[in-house]
Scaffold this motif. Structure first.
Motif, PDB file in Angstrom:
ATOM      1  N   ARG A 146     -40.119 -28.981 -35.874  1.00 38.77           N
ATOM      2  CA  ARG A 146     -39.214 -28.161 -35.057  1.00 38.77           C
ATOM      3  C   ARG A 146     -39.345 -26.704 -35.495  1.00 38.77           C
ATOM      4  O   ARG A 146     -39.452 -26.405 -36.683  1.00 38.77           O
ATOM      5  N   ARG A 165     -31.773 -27.947 -35.206  1.00 44.08           N
ATOM      6  CA  ARG A 165     -30.414 -28.295 -34.800  1.00 44.08           C
ATOM      7  C   ARG A 165     -29.371 -28.071 -35.885  1.00 44.08           C
ATOM      8  O   ARG A 165     -28.179 -28.037 -35.615  1.00 44.08           O
ATOM      9  N   GLN A 193     -35.382 -24.810 -31.784  1.00 45.85           N
ATOM     10  CA  GLN A 193     -35.370 -26.281 -31.753  1.00 45.85           C
ATOM     11  C   GLN A 193     -34.631 -26.865 -32.954  1.00 45.85           C
ATOM     12  O   GLN A 193     -34.215 -28.021 -32.925  1.00 45.85           O
TER      13      GLN A 193
END
Length: 172
Positions: free
Chosen positions: A7, A13, A11
């Motif tokens: 990621r 999280r 992206q």
């Protein structure tokens, strides 16, 4: 890591990340917004290199270059791997001594080349009643070969065939 995409930037999280700068120095646990700002200011990407850690470890790097380096490492590792092939030598229980020596020479050549060898004795008709003759042939091959190998699978019956697998001794 090439099979699993990492990621990057937006992206990611997690709310907080453990940040490592482009020089490999740890900057500690930082909020994701601050980490993204630092990445944009440096003209780099924020890449999640250890997503399973608590908090996830992110690094400030050029992602395109990082992917290229990883692929290069994988290709190098693949080049260094040795492909071993399984060669097969077939014979019959009533083989002559010269033929046995000749085939044993081929087995030895295959083993020296780094390949595994499956030595098979094929039984036909009434020969199946005397499988001990085939076992003797295989044991004679082991005797003729000497020490430069290991018996990976001992002689065993598979239908009309008795076979064993030999492999070269590791060079370690």
């Amino acid at each position: 890591m090439a099979t699993k995409e990492l990621r990057t930037n937006e992206q990611i999280r997690s709310k907080q990340v453990r940040l490592i700068d482009q020089n490999g120095e740890q900057l500690g646990v930082v909020d994701i917004d601050r980490a993204l700002t630092m990445a944009q200011e440096a003209g780099l990407d924020l890449v999640e290199v250890a997503p399973d850690a608590k908090p996830p470890v992110c690094k400030l790097i050029n992602y395109g270059r990082y992917k290229f380096e990883q692929e290069k490492k994988q290709k190098e590792a693949k080049k260094k791997q040795k492909q071993t092939k399984l060669k097969e030598i077939r014979m019959q229980p009533k083989i002559d001594t010269h033929d046995l020596q000749f085939k044993t020479k081929h087995v030895k050549e295959f083993l020296d080349a780094g390949n595994k060898v499956k030595v098979t004795v094929r039984f036909r008709g009434r020969e199946l009643a005397h499988t001990e003759i085939g076992r003797n042939v295989l044991e004679k091959i082991i005797e003729l070969l000497g020490d430069g190998y290991t018996v990976e699978r001992a002689p065993s019956m598979e239908g009309r065939f008795m076979s064993m697998v030999l492999s070269p001794k590791s060079k370690k």
